[in-house]
Every structure is written in C-alpha cells, then in structure tokens.
Enzyme design. Structure first.
Site, PDB file in Angstrom:
ATOM      1  N   ALA A   1     -24.173  32.983 -19.577  1.00  0.00           N
ATOM      2  CA  ALA A   1     -23.853  33.675 -18.318  1.00  0.00           C
ATOM      3  C   ALA A   1     -24.529  32.968 -17.145  1.00  0.00           C
ATOM      4  CB  ALA A   1     -24.316  35.128 -18.386  1.00  0.00           C
ATOM      5  N   ALA A   2     -25.787  32.618 -17.329  1.00  0.00           N
ATOM      6  CA  ALA A   2     -26.529  31.966 -16.243  1.00  0.00           C
ATOM      7  C   ALA A   2     -25.907  30.614 -15.899  1.00  0.00           C
ATOM      8  CB  ALA A   2     -27.987  31.789 -16.646  1.00  0.00           C
ATOM      9  N   LYS A   3     -25.602  29.820 -16.925  1.00  0.00           N
ATOM     10  CA  LYS A   3     -25.063  28.478 -16.676  1.00  0.00           C
ATOM     11  C   LYS A   3     -23.620  28.547 -16.186  1.00  0.00           C
ATOM     12  CE  LYS A   3     -28.697  26.024 -17.993  1.00  0.00           C
ATOM     13  NZ  LYS A   3     -29.521  25.300 -17.004  1.00  0.00           N
TER      14      LYS A   3
ATOM     15  N   GLY B   1     -38.503  21.876 -12.033  1.00  0.00           N
ATOM     16  CA  GLY B   1     -38.878  21.697 -13.435  1.00  0.00           C
ATOM     17  C   GLY B   1     -38.965  20.211 -13.777  1.00  0.00           C
TER      18      GLY B   1
ATOM     19  N   ASP C   1     -42.616  28.892  -8.601  1.00  0.00           N
ATOM     20  CA  ASP C   1     -41.744  29.448  -9.627  1.00  0.00           C
ATOM     21  C   ASP C   1     -40.368  29.620  -8.991  1.00  0.00           C
ATOM     22  OD1 ASP C   1     -40.313  31.137 -11.278  1.00  0.00           O
ATOM     23  OD2 ASP C   1     -41.969  32.527 -11.637  1.00  0.00           O
TER      24      ASP C   1
ATOM     25  N   ARG D   1     -41.304  17.539 -17.146  1.00  0.00           N
ATOM     26  CA  ARG D   1     -41.022  17.033 -18.494  1.00  0.00           C
ATOM     27  C   ARG D   1     -39.506  17.013 -18.746  1.00  0.00           C
ATOM     28  NH1 ARG D   1     -42.668  22.744 -20.470  1.00  0.00           N
ATOM     29  NH2 ARG D   1     -40.668  23.481 -21.253  1.00  0.00           N
TER      30      ARG D   1
ATOM     31  N   TYR E   1     -27.970  32.865 -21.546  1.00  0.00           N
ATOM     32  CA  TYR E   1     -27.971  31.463 -21.084  1.00  0.00           C
ATOM     33  C   TYR E   1     -26.563  31.038 -20.658  1.00  0.00           C
ATOM     34  CZ  TYR E   1     -29.235  26.444 -21.520  1.00  0.00           C
ATOM     35  OH  TYR E   1     -29.466  25.112 -21.312  1.00  0.00           O
TER      36      TYR E   1
ATOM     37  N   ASN F   1     -32.869  21.764 -11.845  1.00  0.00           N
ATOM     38  CA  ASN F   1     -32.989  21.457 -13.275  1.00  0.00           C
ATOM     39  C   ASN F   1     -33.773  22.517 -14.054  1.00  0.00           C
ATOM     40  OD1 ASN F   1     -33.422  19.478 -15.709  1.00  0.00           O
ATOM     41  ND2 ASN F   1     -35.484  20.011 -15.018  1.00  0.00           N
TER      42      ASN F   1
ATOM     43  N   SER G   1     -24.804  23.452 -18.497  1.00  0.00           N
ATOM     44  CA  SER G   1     -24.848  23.272 -19.952  1.00  0.00           C
ATOM     45  C   SER G   1     -23.448  23.452 -20.518  1.00  0.00           C
ATOM     46  CB  SER G   1     -25.768  24.329 -20.570  1.00  0.00           C
ATOM     47  OG  SER G   1     -25.600  24.365 -21.972  1.00  0.00           O
TER      48      SER G   1
HETATM   49  P1  NAI Z   1     -37.600  21.550 -20.940  1.00  0.00           P
HETATM   50  O1  NAI Z   1     -37.944  22.869 -21.492  1.00  0.00           O
HETATM   51  O2  NAI Z   1     -38.302  20.342 -21.416  1.00  0.00           O
HETATM   52  O3  NAI Z   1     -37.690  21.558 -19.346  1.00  0.00           O
HETATM   53  C1  NAI Z   1     -37.438  22.677 -18.562  1.00  0.00           C
HETATM   54  C2  NAI Z   1     -38.280  22.563 -17.325  1.00  0.00           C
HETATM   55  O4  NAI Z   1     -38.040  23.693 -16.456  1.00  0.00           O
HETATM   56  C3  NAI Z   1     -39.779  22.565 -17.652  1.00  0.00           C
HETATM   57  O5  NAI Z   1     -40.414  21.574 -16.896  1.00  0.00           O
HETATM   58  C4  NAI Z   1     -40.207  23.947 -17.232  1.00  0.00           C
HETATM   59  O6  NAI Z   1     -41.566  24.029 -16.855  1.00  0.00           O
HETATM   60  C5  NAI Z   1     -39.296  24.178 -16.043  1.00  0.00           C
HETATM   61  N1  NAI Z   1     -39.230  25.577 -15.666  1.00  0.00           N
HETATM   62  C6  NAI Z   1     -38.980  26.640 -16.468  1.00  0.00           C
HETATM   63  N2  NAI Z   1     -39.067  27.768 -15.763  1.00  0.00           N
HETATM   64  C7  NAI Z   1     -39.372  27.420 -14.490  1.00  0.00           C
HETATM   65  C8  NAI Z   1     -39.589  28.142 -13.286  1.00  0.00           C
HETATM   66  N3  NAI Z   1     -39.511  29.465 -13.273  1.00  0.00           N
HETATM   67  N4  NAI Z   1     -39.862  27.451 -12.147  1.00  0.00           N
HETATM   68  C9  NAI Z   1     -39.938  26.101 -12.165  1.00  0.00           C
HETATM   69  N5  NAI Z   1     -39.765  25.377 -13.279  1.00  0.00           N
HETATM   70  C10 NAI Z   1     -39.479  26.018 -14.412  1.00  0.00           C
HETATM   71  O7  NAI Z   1     -36.039  21.403 -21.219  1.00  0.00           O
HETATM   72  P2  NAI Z   1     -34.954  20.338 -20.760  1.00  0.00           P
HETATM   73  O8  NAI Z   1     -34.106  20.114 -21.929  1.00  0.00           O
HETATM   74  O9  NAI Z   1     -35.543  19.188 -20.058  1.00  0.00           O
HETATM   75  O10 NAI Z   1     -34.121  21.243 -19.742  1.00  0.00           O
HETATM   76  C11 NAI Z   1     -33.806  20.866 -18.411  1.00  0.00           C
HETATM   77  C12 NAI Z   1     -32.526  21.555 -17.983  1.00  0.00           C
HETATM   78  O11 NAI Z   1     -31.444  21.069 -18.780  1.00  0.00           O
HETATM   79  C13 NAI Z   1     -32.552  23.072 -18.185  1.00  0.00           C
HETATM   80  O12 NAI Z   1     -31.917  23.693 -17.089  1.00  0.00           O
HETATM   81  C14 NAI Z   1     -31.735  23.255 -19.441  1.00  0.00           C
HETATM   82  O13 NAI Z   1     -31.146  24.536 -19.486  1.00  0.00           O
HETATM   83  C15 NAI Z   1     -30.717  22.147 -19.291  1.00  0.00           C
HETATM   84  N6  NAI Z   1     -30.069  21.776 -20.538  1.00  0.00           N
HETATM   85  C16 NAI Z   1     -30.772  21.221 -21.584  1.00  0.00           C
HETATM   86  C17 NAI Z   1     -30.116  20.876 -22.741  1.00  0.00           C
HETATM   87  C18 NAI Z   1     -30.822  20.268 -23.893  1.00  0.00           C
HETATM   88  O14 NAI Z   1     -30.160  20.089 -24.940  1.00  0.00           O
HETATM   89  N7  NAI Z   1     -32.083  19.909 -23.812  1.00  0.00           N
HETATM   90  C19 NAI Z   1     -28.674  21.118 -22.891  1.00  0.00           C
HETATM   91  C20 NAI Z   1     -28.027  21.670 -21.750  1.00  0.00           C
HETATM   92  C21 NAI Z   1     -28.716  21.985 -20.619  1.00  0.00           C
END
Ligand code: NAI
Length: 245
Positions: A158-160, A11, A62, A14, A156, A91, A143
């Site tokens: 449970a997963a984390k 991921g 994916d 972005r 979420y 990530n 998280s």
């Molecule tokens: P985001 O939504 O900008 O990025 C998530 C990324 O994961 C995206 O690039 C998306 O395309 C990718 N993704 C989703 N499903 C996918 C799949 N099946 N295969 C490959 N890629 C996939 O959100 P963000 O904030 O950058 O999140 C990144 C990580 O940080 C996530 O795991 C999120 O749970 C975690 N996180 C974020 C927090 C926040 O406040 N933004 C807080 C705590 C954890």
C-alpha cells in the site's frame, strides 16, 4: 564557474541509499546524507562520498516526522542561503511484514508513515527551491510490491503503491518547471532489508537467477537524476532481473 549541485538522499547511511549517495558524488553532487539513528554508519557513508571525489553533509531527521523534517531542511537552507537542493531521492523505507489477519495497527502505520508521509515531509519543503531554480529531480524508491502487491506485505504494498501514484500526480504538476518525478521499483536487492529472506529459494523465481546489487539501483537513479533523462517523468522503472507478475 560551475554551480554547486546538492542532492539529498533519505536513509542514505546504508544499502541502496548509501550506494546512491556515492554514485551521485561521482557525478559531482554534494550529497546530504539523511539518517535517523546510526551516526557511525552515516559517517562511513559520508567518507565513501568523499572517497568518490565529492563532499557532503549529514542531516539527521526522521522522515516520518513532519516537523523534524521541515526543521532540519530549513536549518540547512538557512546555513546555505542561495543554494538549492536540486535532487531528492526518497529512499528511506522499512518492511514490517505480516499477513493482514495478524497485522497490528502499529505495523501498518509505521510502514505507511515512513514511506508515504516521508515522501510528503521531505518533498514539500524542497519543492519551492526547485521551482524557483527551474530545475529538479525527484526520485522515489518504490518496489515491485507497489506494482503487483505482495502477500504478507499489505502495508508495504500500500505504501509503495501510494508512492507510485504520488509520483505520477506530482510529475504532472511540475513538469513545466523542468522538474521530473520518477519512481524506481526494485525487485530483490541484496541489502540489510533482504538479509533475512531465503535467497536460495527466491533466486529460483528470478529470471536473472540472482538478487540485484545496491549499486545497480544507484546507476538507474543517477541516470534519472541526469540531464539525459530530462524527458522522462511520471514513470515507474523496474529493476528486478526480469521478475514480474
Ligand atoms: P535498508 O534497510 O538497508 O535501508 C533503509 C534505510 O532507510 C536505512 O538507512 C534506514 O535507517 C532508513 N530509514 C528507515 N526509517 C527511516 C526514517 N524514519 N527516517 C529516515 N531514514 C529511515 O534497506 P534498502 O534495501 O537499502 O532499502 C532502501 C529502499 O529501497 C527502501 O525504501 C526499500 O523499501 C526499497 N526497496 C528495497 C528492496 C530490496 O530488495 N532491498 C526492494 C524494493 C524496494
């Protein structure tokens, strides 16, 4: 001659993933940016990696799909015989919030599949290379919800939470091989994922008085990936501006 070091960020197109990709590029890693659908964003992330002074590649799959993940990683490996992906940042993740009473099975399953199966699907195919190389870093983006649980996020949390436990278990299995496995647990970070949240309200609950930035999380990930963090393993490091239970 210095060896080429590769890092895979799932991921990575972005948000936090992109910031991690750029930060690891600054540390000299060649970065494999994983993405699922938004190729333009992935290309922009790769440009940013190049601007940071390194190089990388896009790797599309994916993470919830075991066959697709294994195949893409195997295809990369075949094109790079002898090279090892020594840093893996799990990530990729999604939120699909709802009260448990209203949560349908698909919302439950999708979040678990991407976070928890995603961890398995990318970590498993890379382990062998790290083990034979006797060096590796696995960093899982968990998280605060995975530590304390959050109402409206049973799926979420449970997963984390599962990801955190997997981190601790795997760390013990491979510590002797010089591979560390750690989790990073962000609180509220300003990305697309938190765009729909009421920031002004939530800010009041955070001792630092603000959301964190993706780059701040990336700095922590880069530290855990570095040689300096060799003796840290099986840990969950919070980055949340003082927000805790
Ligand atoms: P985001 O939504 O900008 O990025 C998530 C990324 O994961 C995206 O690039 C998306 O395309 C990718 N993704 C989703 N499903 C996918 C799949 N099946 N295969 C490959 N890629 C996939 O959100 P963000 O904030 O950058 O999140 C990144 C990580 O940080 C996530 O795991 C999120 O749970 C975690 N996180 C974020 C927090 C926040 O406040 N933004 C807080 C705590 C954890």
């Amino acid at each position: 001659m210095e060896e080429i070091r590769y890092a895979l960020v799932t991921g990575g197109s972005r948000g936090i993933g992109k910031a991690v990709a750029v930060r690891l590029a600054k540390d000299g890693y060649k970065v494999l940016i994983n993405y699922v659908s938004n190729e333009d964003a992935a290309k922009t992330a790769l440009e940013a990696v190049r601007e940071a002074g390194s190089d990388g590649e896009l790797i599309r799959f994916d993470v919830a799909d075991p066959a697709a993940s294994a195949e893409a990683i195997q295809a990369w490996q075949s094109k790079h015989p002898g090279e090892v992906i020594s840093v893996l940042v799990n990530n990729a993740g999604i939120r699909n919030d709802n009260l448990m009473m209203r949560m349908n099975y698909e919302d439950w399953k999708k979040v678990i599949d991407i976070t928890l199966d995603g961890f398995y699907n990318t970590t498993k195919p890379l382990l062998k290379g790290m083990i034979s190389n006797r060096w590796g870093r696995i960093i899982n983006i968990a998280s605060l919800s995975g530590i304390r649980g959050m109402a409206g996020q049973t799926n979420y949390s449970a997963a984390k939470g599962g990801l955190i436990s997997a981190t601790k278990a795997l760390a013990q299995e491979i510590a002797k091989r010089n591979i560390t496995v750690n989790a990073v647990a962000p609180g509220f970070i300003r990305t697309d994922m938190t765009e729909d949240l009421p920031q002004d309200e939530l800010r009041k609950m955070i001792p630092s008085g603000r959301f964190g930035e993706a780059e701040e999380v990336a700095d922590l990930v880069a530290f855990l990936a570095s040689e300096n963090a060799s003796y840290i393993t099986g840990e969950v490091i919070s980055i949340n501006g003082g927000l805790y239970t």
